[in-house]
Design an enzyme around this catalytic site. Structure first.
Site, PDB file in Angstrom:
ATOM      1  N   LYS A 189      40.762  40.263  18.731  1.00  0.00           N
ATOM      2  CA  LYS A 189      41.228  40.894  19.978  1.00  0.00           C
ATOM      3  C   LYS A 189      41.940  42.186  19.635  1.00  0.00           C
ATOM      4  O   LYS A 189      42.484  42.330  18.535  1.00  0.00           O
ATOM      5  CB  LYS A 189      42.209  39.966  20.705  1.00  0.00           C
ATOM      6  CG  LYS A 189      42.350  40.260  22.181  1.00  0.00           C
ATOM      7  CD  LYS A 189      41.206  39.693  22.980  1.00  0.00           C
ATOM      8  CE  LYS A 189      41.291  39.977  24.453  1.00  0.00           C
ATOM      9  NZ  LYS A 189      40.280  39.244  25.210  1.00  0.00           N
TER      10      LYS A 189
ATOM     11  N   THR B 138      31.177  37.279  33.410  1.00  0.00           N
ATOM     12  CA  THR B 138      32.341  36.389  33.373  1.00  0.00           C
ATOM     13  C   THR B 138      32.465  35.632  34.701  1.00  0.00           C
ATOM     14  O   THR B 138      32.634  34.403  34.714  1.00  0.00           O
ATOM     15  CB  THR B 138      33.624  37.188  33.083  1.00  0.00           C
ATOM     16  OG1 THR B 138      33.396  38.003  31.947  1.00  0.00           O
ATOM     17  CG2 THR B 138      34.796  36.272  32.824  1.00  0.00           C
TER      18      THR B 138
ATOM     19  N   LYS C   5      36.871  30.017  21.910  1.00  0.00           N
ATOM     20  CA  LYS C   5      35.916  30.255  23.003  1.00  0.00           C
ATOM     21  C   LYS C   5      34.497  30.449  22.475  1.00  0.00           C
ATOM     22  O   LYS C   5      33.538  29.874  22.988  1.00  0.00           O
ATOM     23  CB  LYS C   5      36.365  31.512  23.782  1.00  0.00           C
ATOM     24  CG  LYS C   5      35.738  31.646  25.135  1.00  0.00           C
ATOM     25  CD  LYS C   5      36.172  32.926  25.828  1.00  0.00           C
ATOM     26  CE  LYS C   5      37.652  32.936  26.156  1.00  0.00           C
ATOM     27  NZ  LYS C   5      38.046  34.105  26.946  1.00  0.00           N
TER      28      LYS C   5
HETATM   29  P1  NAD Z   1      41.016  43.858  35.588  1.00  0.00           P
HETATM   30  O1  NAD Z   1      41.994  44.806  35.022  1.00  0.00           O
HETATM   31  O2  NAD Z   1      39.658  44.327  35.975  1.00  0.00           O
HETATM   32  O3  NAD Z   1      41.627  43.127  36.889  1.00  0.00           O
HETATM   33  C1  NAD Z   1      42.880  42.508  36.933  1.00  0.00           C
HETATM   34  C2  NAD Z   1      43.206  42.232  38.396  1.00  0.00           C
HETATM   35  O4  NAD Z   1      44.423  41.504  38.462  1.00  0.00           O
HETATM   36  C3  NAD Z   1      43.416  43.479  39.247  1.00  0.00           C
HETATM   37  O5  NAD Z   1      42.877  43.257  40.536  1.00  0.00           O
HETATM   38  C4  NAD Z   1      44.947  43.604  39.354  1.00  0.00           C
HETATM   39  O6  NAD Z   1      45.354  44.280  40.529  1.00  0.00           O
HETATM   40  C5  NAD Z   1      45.283  42.136  39.405  1.00  0.00           C
HETATM   41  N1  NAD Z   1      46.657  41.833  39.030  1.00  0.00           N
HETATM   42  C6  NAD Z   1      47.423  42.349  38.045  1.00  0.00           C
HETATM   43  N2  NAD Z   1      48.640  41.775  38.043  1.00  0.00           N
HETATM   44  C7  NAD Z   1      48.626  40.860  39.032  1.00  0.00           C
HETATM   45  C8  NAD Z   1      49.568  39.936  39.540  1.00  0.00           C
HETATM   46  N3  NAD Z   1      50.782  39.826  39.011  1.00  0.00           N
HETATM   47  N4  NAD Z   1      49.199  39.151  40.565  1.00  0.00           N
HETATM   48  C9  NAD Z   1      47.957  39.243  41.097  1.00  0.00           C
HETATM   49  N5  NAD Z   1      47.039  40.090  40.687  1.00  0.00           N
HETATM   50  C10 NAD Z   1      47.373  40.896  39.662  1.00  0.00           C
HETATM   51  O7  NAD Z   1      40.922  42.652  34.522  1.00  0.00           O
HETATM   52  P2  NAD Z   1      39.750  41.609  34.348  1.00  0.00           P
HETATM   53  O8  NAD Z   1      38.774  42.141  33.359  1.00  0.00           O
HETATM   54  O9  NAD Z   1      39.291  41.159  35.702  1.00  0.00           O
HETATM   55  O10 NAD Z   1      40.521  40.415  33.594  1.00  0.00           O
HETATM   56  C11 NAD Z   1      41.318  39.472  34.305  1.00  0.00           C
HETATM   57  C12 NAD Z   1      41.606  38.291  33.391  1.00  0.00           C
HETATM   58  O11 NAD Z   1      40.384  37.720  32.934  1.00  0.00           O
HETATM   59  C13 NAD Z   1      42.382  38.632  32.110  1.00  0.00           C
HETATM   60  O12 NAD Z   1      43.200  37.531  31.766  1.00  0.00           O
HETATM   61  C14 NAD Z   1      41.277  38.794  31.060  1.00  0.00           C
HETATM   62  O13 NAD Z   1      41.740  38.577  29.729  1.00  0.00           O
HETATM   63  C15 NAD Z   1      40.345  37.678  31.515  1.00  0.00           C
HETATM   64  N6  NAD Z   1      38.967  37.836  31.059  1.00  0.00           N
HETATM   65  C16 NAD Z   1      38.247  38.955  31.348  1.00  0.00           C
HETATM   66  C17 NAD Z   1      36.913  39.020  30.942  1.00  0.00           C
HETATM   67  C18 NAD Z   1      36.035  40.191  31.314  1.00  0.00           C
HETATM   68  O14 NAD Z   1      34.833  40.125  31.033  1.00  0.00           O
HETATM   69  N7  NAD Z   1      36.546  41.235  31.953  1.00  0.00           N
HETATM   70  C19 NAD Z   1      36.350  37.978  30.205  1.00  0.00           C
HETATM   71  C20 NAD Z   1      37.120  36.845  29.941  1.00  0.00           C
HETATM   72  C21 NAD Z   1      38.431  36.782  30.380  1.00  0.00           C
END
Ligand code: NAD
Length: 423
Positions: free
Chosen positions: A103, A187, A91
């Site tokens: 990570k 993001t 990435k």
């Molecule tokens: P977060 O913990 O803020 O949010 C996760 C969300 O997913 C929550 O609303 C939760 O209720 C929901 N969730 C959990 N299990 C679920 C399911 N089975 N079905 C539907 N919804 C479900 O996490 P985030 O920071 O938003 O990250 C989400 C994804 O994005 C992850 O894969 C993370 O690695 C990726 N990501 C995050 C960032 C960042 O800046 N936060 C950057 C790149 C990638």
């Protein structure tokens, strides 16, 4: 080996074949540089001591310091952290950043801890990784289950250990603790930029993009899902479905995302009993499952929760025309092939969600140089970087006649492999 790690390795193998990389380079780039594994003791509120398993994987630093988030999740495990660390290498390379990939993770449900227990765990994690990180060595950030408050505790603990403040050793800090404007939305904003460029490229229109016909379903309503849902809503897309871990909401006329957010801010919940419809309906949105959301006939599907959501079991039922992978690894490798055969375009995670790490990079630069930019400036810089990354991938795609995912991997892999060979 977990399916997620295996998928990641298979992608690198395939990219190496397309890019004609020597086997020696490939073997080197599949192996992480370092794997740190530790137990973090926490004195629980009931007086007992509990130990939590934690990891930091440093995958590759050919292009610069290791960079990547820390995940607090009950299912976190070493294979997952290894796969996510490898994804970070590709990435950061793809986005043209001077970083490698890393990570971290802790097997814990952060919601089951009291604020004091969570703070002790976060500080314990910082102590465990302190000898291996630093602003020019490895720069952790938040991921699933972690946030700015947790990073602030880690920054504070790290300062105590090294004897002086070093905010550039972490990103994702709160604004009050030298964080960056725009980092939180980065993001989601980046996902919008990539989608905009994709639609512009695929369906040229006079204004660059005609948003009105596009319906969108977003799985996950956390940092990433809620921000991209809001941005797309504001840009005129019809967000017909959203979800969190408790289930999904659907309205054919579109959901008023701002209203959902206002209520969530007041109550902490997506209230299932309220009407959020953008149409004439006064009824609450239809409540359905995450499975139904994924299989909905929306034009654009945005998985923004966790990995392995689309697998061989449900890939044949996916009806979206385009999938924008905002979560890391939401599509299993076998499912990816099935989607490609069915003509469903997938914009892969290492491009779609790279706005987060690009935002982190700009936070790091500000921390190193003690500068403060406005949110507008930060988002404009992210926009420019991602627009450039999309154009570069598009060239690669045309050159190799490959899928978006393969074009991303070939570009990312070639950049790291060439630098490694030059060394
Ligand atoms: P977060 O913990 O803020 O949010 C996760 C969300 O997913 C929550 O609303 C939760 O209720 C929901 N969730 C959990 N299990 C679920 C399911 N089975 N079905 C539907 N919804 C479900 O996490 P985030 O920071 O938003 O990250 C989400 C994804 O994005 C992850 O894969 C993370 O690695 C990726 N990501 C995050 C960032 C960042 O800046 N936060 C950057 C790149 C990638």
């Amino acid at each position: 080996m977990s399916a997620f790690l295996q998928s990641t390795e298979e992608l690198i193998d395939a990219a190496a074949v397309v890019a004609r990389m020597p086997q020696g380079v490939l073997a080197r780039l599949k192996r992480p540089d370092h794997v740190w594994e530790f137990e973090i003791p926490v004195r629980m509120d009931d007086g007992t001591e509990k130990k939590f398993f934690g990891w930091r994987v440093q995958h590759n630093n050919t292009l610069g310091p290791y960079k990547g988030g820390i995940r607090f999740h009950p299912d976190a495990n070493l294979d997952e952290v290894k796969a996510l660390a490898s994804l970070m290498t590709w990435k950061t390379s793809l986005a043209g950043l001077p970083y490698g990939g890393g990570k971290g993770g802790v097997a814990v449900d952060p919601r089951a801890l009291s604020p004091r227990e969570l703070e002790e765990l976060s500080r314990g994690y910082a102590r465990a990784v302190a000898p291996h990180i630093g602003p020019h060595i490895d720069i952790p950030a938040p991921d699933v289950g972690t946030n700015a408050a947790i990073i602030d505790w880690m920054v504070d603990e790290y300062a105590k250990i090294i004897g002086h403040p070093e905010p550039a050793a972490f990103t994702g800090k709160s604004i009050e603790k030298s964080g960056s404007q725009g980092r939180e939305v980065a993001t989601g904003f980046g996902g919008y930029v990539i989608l905009r460029e994709y639609l512009k490229n695929e369906f040229q229109t006079k204004s660059g993009m005609d948003t009105t016909p596009y319906s969108v379903a977003v799985q996950g309503f956390g940092n990433v899902g809620a921000h991209i849902a809001r941005i797309l809503f504001e840009k005129g897309f019809k967000v017909v479905a959203i979800s969190d871990s408790k289930g999904a909401l659907y309205d054919k006329d579109g959901i008023d995302i701002q209203k959902v957010l206002d209520i969530k801010e007041r109550t902490g919940l997506i209230d299932r009993g309220i009407c959020y419809s953008m149409g004439p309906s006064q009824e609450p949105c239809k409540v359905f499952t995450n499975k139904e959301l994924l299989e909905l006939g929306a034009d654009i599907l945005i998985p923004a929760a966790l990995e392995d959501q689309i697998t061989e079991e449900n890939a044949a039922n996916i009806q979206a025309k385009v999938i924008l992978e905002m979560a890391n690894g939401p599509i299993a490798r076998s499912a990816d092939d099935m989607l490609e055969r069915r003509g469903i375009e997938v914009i892969p995670d290492i491009l779609a969600n790279s706005g987060g790490v690009v935002g982190s990079y700009f936070e790091w630069v500000q921390s190193l140089e003690q500068k403060y930019w406005s949110e507008e400036e930060v988002l404009a810089k992210i926009d420019a970087k991602l627009t450039e990354a999309f154009a570069a991938v598009n060239e690669e795609k045309k050159k190799y006649g490959a899928s978006w995912r393969m074009a991303c991997y070939v570009r990312a892999f070639t950049r790291v492999a060439n630098a490694l060979q030059a060394k």
